[in-house]
Design a protein around this motif. Structure first.
Motif, PDB file in Angstrom:
ATOM      1  N   GLN A  21       0.790  -1.218   0.199  1.00 47.42           N
ATOM      2  CA  GLN A  21       0.044  -0.153   0.054  1.00 47.42           C
ATOM      3  C   GLN A  21       0.988   1.224  -0.042  1.00 47.42           C
ATOM      4  OE1 GLN A  21      -3.718  -0.444   2.593  1.00 47.42           O
ATOM      5  NE2 GLN A  21      -2.391  -2.349   3.377  1.00 47.42           N
ATOM      6  N   PRO A  22       0.286   2.238  -0.456  1.00 43.91           N
ATOM      7  CA  PRO A  22       0.942   3.702  -0.518  1.00 43.91           C
ATOM      8  C   PRO A  22       1.444   4.058   0.967  1.00 43.91           C
ATOM      9  CG  PRO A  22      -0.808   3.681  -1.923  1.00 43.91           C
ATOM     10  CD  PRO A  22      -1.057   2.468  -1.286  1.00 43.91           C
ATOM     11  N   ARG A  23       0.727   3.799   2.000  1.00 44.74           N
ATOM     12  CA  ARG A  23       1.039   4.194   3.255  1.00 44.74           C
ATOM     13  C   ARG A  23       0.704   2.977   4.137  1.00 44.74           C
ATOM     14  NH1 ARG A  23      -1.574   4.076   8.265  1.00 44.74           N
ATOM     15  NH2 ARG A  23      -3.418   4.769   7.453  1.00 44.74           N
ATOM     16  N   PRO A  24       1.827   2.461   4.394  1.00 43.32           N
ATOM     17  CA  PRO A  24       1.824   1.303   5.372  1.00 43.32           C
ATOM     18  C   PRO A  24       0.584   1.459   6.635  1.00 43.32           C
ATOM     19  CG  PRO A  24       3.655   2.104   5.826  1.00 43.32           C
ATOM     20  CD  PRO A  24       3.075   3.012   4.822  1.00 43.32           C
ATOM     21  N   PRO A  25      -0.011   0.270   6.807  1.00 40.97           N
ATOM     22  CA  PRO A  25      -0.838   0.841   8.201  1.00 40.97           C
ATOM     23  C   PRO A  25      -0.077   0.322   9.383  1.00 40.97           C
ATOM     24  CG  PRO A  25      -1.402  -1.517   7.232  1.00 40.97           C
ATOM     25  CD  PRO A  25      -0.498  -0.586   6.100  1.00 40.97           C
ATOM     26  N   PHE A  26      -0.302   0.951  10.403  1.00 40.66           N
ATOM     27  CA  PHE A  26       0.390   0.701  11.845  1.00 40.66           C
ATOM     28  C   PHE A  26      -0.392   0.414  12.961  1.00 40.66           C
ATOM     29  CE2 PHE A  26      -0.678   5.126  12.303  1.00 40.66           C
ATOM     30  CZ  PHE A  26      -0.707   5.550  13.553  1.00 40.66           C
ATOM     31  N   TRP A  27       0.103  -0.155  13.782  1.00 45.70           N
ATOM     32  CA  TRP A  27      -0.178  -0.270  15.199  1.00 45.70           C
ATOM     33  C   TRP A  27       1.081  -0.386  15.916  1.00 45.70           C
ATOM     34  CZ3 TRP A  27      -0.230  -4.540  18.536  1.00 45.70           C
ATOM     35  CH2 TRP A  27       0.094  -5.825  18.038  1.00 45.70           C
ATOM     36  N   LEU A  28       0.992  -0.470  17.367  1.00 41.32           N
ATOM     37  CA  LEU A  28       2.487  -0.168  18.160  1.00 41.32           C
ATOM     38  C   LEU A  28       1.963  -1.413  19.161  1.00 41.32           C
ATOM     39  CD1 LEU A  28       3.429   3.301  18.549  1.00 41.32           C
ATOM     40  CD2 LEU A  28       4.081   1.760  16.737  1.00 41.32           C
ATOM     41  N   MET A  29       2.916  -2.380  19.393  1.00 47.13           N
ATOM     42  CA  MET A  29       2.703  -3.364  20.623  1.00 47.13           C
ATOM     43  C   MET A  29       2.874  -2.376  21.804  1.00 47.13           C
ATOM     44  SD  MET A  29       4.743  -6.861  19.423  1.00 47.13           S
ATOM     45  CE  MET A  29       5.911  -6.237  18.241  1.00 47.13           C
ATOM     46  N   ARG A  30       1.826  -2.861  22.841  1.00 48.91           N
ATOM     47  CA  ARG A  30       1.670  -2.129  24.263  1.00 48.91           C
ATOM     48  C   ARG A  30       1.148  -0.578  23.793  1.00 48.91           C
ATOM     49  NH1 ARG A  30       6.499  -2.963  27.178  1.00 48.91           N
ATOM     50  NH2 ARG A  30       6.390  -5.242  27.004  1.00 48.91           N
ATOM     51  N   LEU A 296      10.763  -1.159  14.522  1.00 45.53           N
ATOM     52  CA  LEU A 296      11.469  -0.126  15.248  1.00 45.53           C
ATOM     53  C   LEU A 296      11.881  -0.522  16.512  1.00 45.53           C
ATOM     54  CD1 LEU A 296      12.436   2.847  14.977  1.00 45.53           C
ATOM     55  CD2 LEU A 296      10.439   3.350  16.007  1.00 45.53           C
ATOM     56  N   ASP A 297      13.060  -0.379  16.973  1.00 40.20           N
ATOM     57  CA  ASP A 297      13.548  -0.566  18.228  1.00 40.20           C
ATOM     58  C   ASP A 297      12.578   0.374  19.350  1.00 40.20           C
ATOM     59  OD1 ASP A 297      14.994  -0.554  20.970  1.00 40.20           O
ATOM     60  OD2 ASP A 297      16.642  -1.022  19.945  1.00 40.20           O
ATOM     61  N   PRO A 298      12.063  -0.117  20.346  1.00 41.32           N
ATOM     62  CA  PRO A 298      11.270   0.847  21.307  1.00 41.32           C
ATOM     63  C   PRO A 298      12.212   2.034  21.739  1.00 41.32           C
ATOM     64  CG  PRO A 298      10.700  -1.564  21.518  1.00 41.32           C
ATOM     65  CD  PRO A 298      11.784  -1.389  20.627  1.00 41.32           C
ATOM     66  N   VAL A 299      13.646   1.415  22.101  1.00 43.27           N
ATOM     67  CA  VAL A 299      14.254   2.666  22.638  1.00 43.27           C
ATOM     68  C   VAL A 299      14.445   3.592  21.925  1.00 43.27           C
ATOM     69  CG1 VAL A 299      16.579   2.957  23.668  1.00 43.27           C
ATOM     70  CG2 VAL A 299      15.447   0.939  24.050  1.00 43.27           C
ATOM     71  N   LEU A 300      14.417   3.543  20.480  1.00 43.44           N
ATOM     72  CA  LEU A 300      14.415   4.892  19.400  1.00 43.44           C
ATOM     73  C   LEU A 300      13.250   5.582  19.574  1.00 43.44           C
ATOM     74  CD1 LEU A 300      16.126   2.849  16.521  1.00 43.44           C
ATOM     75  CD2 LEU A 300      17.124   4.840  17.730  1.00 43.44           C
ATOM     76  N   ILE A 333       8.123   1.413  25.449  1.00 43.02           N
ATOM     77  CA  ILE A 333       8.608   1.570  27.071  1.00 43.02           C
ATOM     78  C   ILE A 333       7.922   2.631  27.518  1.00 43.02           C
ATOM     79  CG2 ILE A 333      10.713   2.233  28.113  1.00 43.02           C
ATOM     80  CD1 ILE A 333      12.163   1.210  25.519  1.00 43.02           C
ATOM     81  N   LYS A 334       7.718   2.350  29.241  1.00 45.39           N
ATOM     82  CA  LYS A 334       6.750   3.122  29.994  1.00 45.39           C
ATOM     83  C   LYS A 334       7.022   4.750  29.962  1.00 45.39           C
ATOM     84  CE  LYS A 334       8.171   1.949  34.416  1.00 45.39           C
ATOM     85  NZ  LYS A 334       9.295   1.149  33.917  1.00 45.39           N
ATOM     86  N   GLU A 335       8.380   4.914  29.827  1.00 47.65           N
ATOM     87  CA  GLU A 335       8.579   6.247  30.076  1.00 47.65           C
ATOM     88  C   GLU A 335       8.687   6.910  28.652  1.00 47.65           C
ATOM     89  OE1 GLU A 335      10.386   3.664  33.098  1.00 47.65           O
ATOM     90  OE2 GLU A 335      10.595   3.408  30.813  1.00 47.65           O
TER      91      GLU A 335
END
Length: 352
Positions: A21-30, A296-300, A333-335
């Motif tokens: 797709q032209p724009r990828p769908p997204f969601w984020l774990m947690r 993506l690395d959650p720390v980033l 990450i919670k912070e």
């Protein structure tokens, strides 16, 4: 039964069906979690974390909170992978600041305490939460898909045998390698319970399910096929018999080179990648076979700024020519500042 992907206009489901797709769908774990002030307030109202999972109105509310802020393309049921052992009769509690605590099961006597007959009665609040989310999405977020989930049997068994989190997995590995027949009975119980649990989520309104094998990386190559791939393959096979066309996402975290065998043998429709997976390798070896999700690395995301933006650009570029869902390589990450998530969403929608 009609496939959930038949004629869909939801971007998330289209990606799972194999469409670039032209724009990828997204969601984020947690994506529903402690980084959001509104989550922290709802959690305070609920009392304990386990109470929040067992209160359908509050669990539905926290599921919807990130959608209101960021407009993700998928909502994921707010719950926990340890609901399955708890619903089977294993004692579970969450100690503040310490994580989950379970009464360890390490032999046949422990297995005898598990009871499949009580699974659905104890898990009923989870199914009610799914139904509540489905109704809310149909009313206010019609292009948003609903993900149900469970832990993969190996990961759930790790918690059940160790009695909580672990670094070395000594007890579970000793049982698995020293008495594979006995340990196999535990895996079979969890596998059957997971099929029943996820099927009930689908009947309540989930359109997709994800299997979290968070501790797949703890297995040596010789054990990966038996304790990660085979139970996952069975779950996928049984769910697709019960719900033809149901998309299943697998997340064998830190599986490394075992990822290819996992993709080939489990029958999952998409694979979620942790941050250690090289982008070019995944784009050339995995994406031609199925939808990839990640990484993506959650720390980033926690760091934000140029470091995050460069990494996001690299991920979007690597996977732009095939079916792809943007996500993290593990949970938020919670912070993490909420504004970093806003910037991430802006970049994904802009394609850069």
């Amino acid at each position: 039964m009609t496939s959930p992907l038949a004629g869909t206009e939801k971007p998330f489901l289209k990606a799972l069906g194999g469409a670039a797709q032209p724009r990828p769908p997204f969601w984020l774990m947690r994506q529903a979690g402690r980084y959001l002030p509104e989550y922290r307030e709802t959690r305070r109202q609920a009392g304990s974390f386990l109470d929040l999972c067992r209160k359908p109105d509050l669990a539905c509310e926290v599921t919807l909170q990130p959608l209101r802020r960021y407009g993700m393309d998928a909502a994921i049921l707010f719950s926990d992978i340890l609901i399955v052992p708890w619903a089977l009769g294993q004692h579970l509690e969450f100690a503040e600041g310490e994580g989950p605590k379970l009464d360890p099961i390490r032999d046949a006597a422990g297995l005898a305490r598990l009871d499949m007959d009580g699974l659905h009665a104890k898990a009923q609040p989870v199914y009610e939460t799914v139904a509540n989310i489905r109704a809310a999405l149909d009313q206010d977020f019609r292009q948003t898909a609903l993900i149900g989930f469970a832990g993969s049997p190996w990961t759930v068994a790790c918690y059940m045998v160790e009695g909580g989190g672990s670094k070395e997995y000594q007890h579970v590995k000793r049982w698995a390698f020293g008495d594979p027949e006995g340990f196999g009975r535990l895996i079979d119980i969890v596998t059957d319970a997971t099929v029943a649990y996820l099927s009930a989520q689908v009947r309540a309104g989930a359109e997709v399910v994800q299997l979290f094998d968070s501790w797949a990386g703890a297995l040596p190559a010789a054990g990966f096929d038996r304790w990660s791939i085979e139970p996952t393959r069975h779950i996928v096979q049984e769910l697709k018999k019960l719900h033809p066309g149901l998309p299943v996402i697998g997340f064998p975290r830190q599986a490394g080179l075992n990822l290819e065998r996992y993709v080939e043998r489990t029958g999952v429709d998409a694979v979620s990648l942790d941050p250690s997976v090289p982008l070019e390798w995944a784009a050339s070896r995995l994406q031609p076979r199925l939808c990839v999700q990640g990484n993506l690395d959650p720390v980033l995301l926690l760091t934000g700024g140029k470091a995050m933006e460069e990494a996001v650009g690299a991920i979007l570029g690597a996977f732009r020519n095939g079916p792809f869902i943007f996500n993290l390589g593990h949970g938020i990450i919670k912070e993490t500042p909420p504004e970093h998530v806003s910037r991430l969403a802006e970049m994904i929608r802009g394609g850069r």
